[in-house]
Each structure stands twice: as C-alpha cells, then as structure tokens.
Write an enzyme that holds these catalytic residues in place. Structure first.
Site, short mmCIF file in Angstrom:
data_model
loop_
_atom_site.label_atom_id
_atom_site.label_comp_id
_atom_site.label_asym_id
_atom_site.label_seq_id
_atom_site.Cartn_x
_atom_site.Cartn_y
_atom_site.Cartn_z
N ASP A 121 0.81 -1.22 0.00
CA ASP A 121 0.00 0.00 0.00
C ASP A 121 0.85 1.28 0.00
O ASP A 121 1.77 1.43 0.81
CB ASP A 121 -0.95 0.01 1.20
CG ASP A 121 -2.18 -0.88 0.96
OD1 ASP A 121 -2.50 -1.16 -0.20
OD2 ASP A 121 -2.80 -1.30 1.97
N ARG B 65 -10.88 0.31 5.26
CA ARG B 65 -9.43 0.21 5.44
C ARG B 65 -8.94 1.36 6.30
O ARG B 65 -9.30 2.51 6.06
CB ARG B 65 -8.75 0.25 4.07
CG ARG B 65 -7.25 0.39 4.13
CD ARG B 65 -6.64 0.39 2.74
NE ARG B 65 -5.90 1.62 2.51
CZ ARG B 65 -5.17 1.87 1.43
NH1 ARG B 65 -5.10 0.98 0.45
NH2 ARG B 65 -4.53 3.00 1.31
O1 LIG Z 1 -10.07 -5.45 -1.50
C1 LIG Z 1 -9.16 -5.99 -0.89
O2 LIG Z 1 -9.21 -7.13 -0.48
C2 LIG Z 1 -7.90 -5.23 -0.61
C3 LIG Z 1 -7.92 -3.91 -1.26
C4 LIG Z 1 -6.61 -3.22 -1.13
O3 LIG Z 1 -5.64 -3.56 -1.73
C5 LIG Z 1 -6.50 -2.12 -0.19
O4 LIG Z 1 -7.51 -1.67 0.33
O5 LIG Z 1 -5.38 -1.67 0.04
FE LIG Z 2 -3.96 -2.45 -1.02
#
Ligand SMILES: O=C(O)CCC(=O)C(=O)O
Ligand SMILES: [Fe+2]
Length: 303
Positions: free
Chosen positions: A102, A270
C-alpha cells in the site's frame, strides 16, 4: 477481579499468517495485549481476527494499537466524517487485483494496513497476502547480491490501461482521482525491516522503474524478482466472512484483491497506520522525487 482472557495465536500458513483467537476487538486493548499483537504482527506478518463486531470508531481505536494513523489516502477521499477510513468497494476493473504494497509511492508508506469486512460476496473476493521477506530468502545468492544494490522509483501514475476492456466511466473517474496529484519516490529494492532487521523485496505494483535501467530492463528485472514474492508457498489467501478483521505488516508484504465476483456487492473499510522511511540493504533511505508528502499524508495522533 477480572480474569485476563486467554488468547491464542495460531499459525495458518506455512510461512505467513496467524489467526488470533479469543480477542474481542470492540473492547479496549491494554498495553500488554497491544505489545503481544505488535510482536505477533512482526513475527507472522498477517493477523486474522474472525467474528468481530466493530463499528468505525472501534476499528479506528483498534488500528491505533499499532501506532498513529495516516489519512485515509493521499488522493482518494475518505469515508464521510472519518478522515482515516477508506471505503474499499470498487466495481469490476477498479479493484486492487494487482500485487502491491500500500501507498509505496510516498516516502513513508504505511507500517500496517487494517481491513474490516462489511459486505462479502457469497463466493470470490478473497484477499491474497505475500511474505516479501520469505521471497528475499528464496532468492539464489547471485540475485540477492544484485537486488541488494538496486533502487526503484515508485509512482501512483503508471500501469494504467493494462485492462482496456474494463475502461468504464467508473474506472476512468477513479483513475483521475487516484492520480490527481502525482507522486514519485525512490525506495531500495531490498528493505531492512525496522523491527525484525530482516531484509525483504520491497517492490510491488507501484514500483515502476529500476534506477539506472531502461523501462524494458526494469520491467524484466522487477518481474524476475516479483516471481519470488508470489510463489504460492509465500502467500496466504483469506476468504472473508462479515466481521473479519485482517491486519498486515505493510513493510514486508504485498497483497492482491481477487476480482472474481462480477458485480456482486463487497465492501471493506481500510485504516492504515503511519510508517517510517524505508532503509535499504545498503544503508540508504528512501527519498521523494515528486509530490509533497507532508501536504497529504500527515499522520494524526493515535487515539
Ligand atoms: O479489496 C481488498 O481485499 C484489498 C484492497 C486493497 O488492496 C486495499 O484496500 O489496500
Ligand atoms: Fe492495497
């Protein structure tokens, strides 16, 4: 007298991942448990907590266990009223189905990412997470010596149009927001983990070019190294149920969101924890090439 709950931390993958059993994340986490979870995150790289019942506030409080939080994202807007929460609910073609770490296009990418599931499709939509230290350890010595010397430029503005069949208005609009400010940062290809001291392959989807190599050479070399990251042995695959919370150490993992559920609904929230500036195998530290980190990515204090 209260009796401390017994918690169990069980490995769920051969090389990466553990499930934490016996913790209710909606309750305050004391310093002893926080230290245990922080240690377990460094050891296992992914922690899975099933059957939780968190709201946004509780999610933020839990993420704060691992340190101060970042803004939701440098360019993508946060959930209304929650500056530190990013909604993950893209349609087909606007999903994170490329291996990445990320936000590595900034100079201090998040230390940890926490994901909490709100809506889960009846099938598909798994998240795969890879151990980039195991990948480094798998390299033959010659490749390790090569990787140790390399630096790569990471940017939020590349790789677009890899899947032209998905170039819908939604995808186009999302891309415009994603690159509304362009970031470019140089990171070591081999990063030393600040807590464990273990070296890992710090590349992933935002790694664009290797410094000193052409675009074609960069792609070839990154693909060669990346193949070690995505070996099945080095990955964990999480099948979501509503209420799951998954945390990964973003300093030494990559992840991939499988885009295999068509137009079925799926929604995660997130929250990311602020990280430090990477240090490479050669002792050098990452540096900004373009984009002002401070303006968009000021960590806020932990709760
Ligand atoms: O949708 C997901 O499982 C992960 C998404 C993703 O890569 C994130 O939110 O950083
Ligand atoms: Fe991600």
């Amino acid at each position: 007298m209260t009796i401390a709950p017994t918690i169990d931390i069980r490995r769920i993958g051969g090389r990466i991942g553990a499930e934490v059993i016996g913790v209710d994340l909606a309750r305050p986490i004391d310093t002893e448990l926080a230290a245990r979870l922080t240690g377990a995150l460094v050891e296992h790289k992914v922690l899975v907590f099933r059957g939780q019942d968190l709201d946004d506030e509780a999610h933020l409080r839990f993420a704060g266990t691992f340190g101060p939080l970042t803004a939701a994202h440098p360019t993508v807007p946060a959930v209304d009223g929650h500056a530190n929460i990013l909604a993950v609910q893209g349609g087909e073609g606007a999903r994170a189905n490329a291996w990445h770490t990320d936000v590595t296009f900034v100079v201090a990418p998040p230390k940890a990412t926490t994901l909490r599931s709100l809506v889960v499709p009846p099938y598909g939509g798994d998240t795969l997470i890879a151990d980039t230290a195991a990948a480094y350890a798998d390299l033959p010595e010659h490749l390790r010596l090569l990787a140790d010397r390399l630096w790569a430029v990471h940017t939020n503005d590349h790789d677009y149009a890899e899947h032209p069949q998905f170039r819908t208005d939604e995808v186009e609009a999302y891309h415009q927001v994603f690159v509304s400010q362009r970031y470019r940062t140089a990171h070591p290809v081999v990063r030393i983990h600040p807590e464990s001291g273990a070296p890992n392959l710090f590349i992933g989807g935002f790694a664009d070019t290797v410094i000193g190599l052409s675009r074609t050479e960069s792609k070839d070399l990154l693909r060669l190294l990346q193949a070690y990251v995505t070996r099945p042995e080095n990955t964990l695959r999480h099948r979501w149920a509503v209420g799951d919370v998954v945390v990964f150490d973003n300093r030494t993992t990559q992840h991939y969101a499988a885009d295999d559920y068509g137009d079925l609904p799926r929604k995660l929230h997130r929250v990311t924890v602020a990280g430090d500036v990477p240090v490479g195998a050669d002792g050098g530290t990452s540096y900004v090439i373009e984009g002002d980190d401070a303006g968009h990515y000021t960590p806020r204090a932990a709760r």
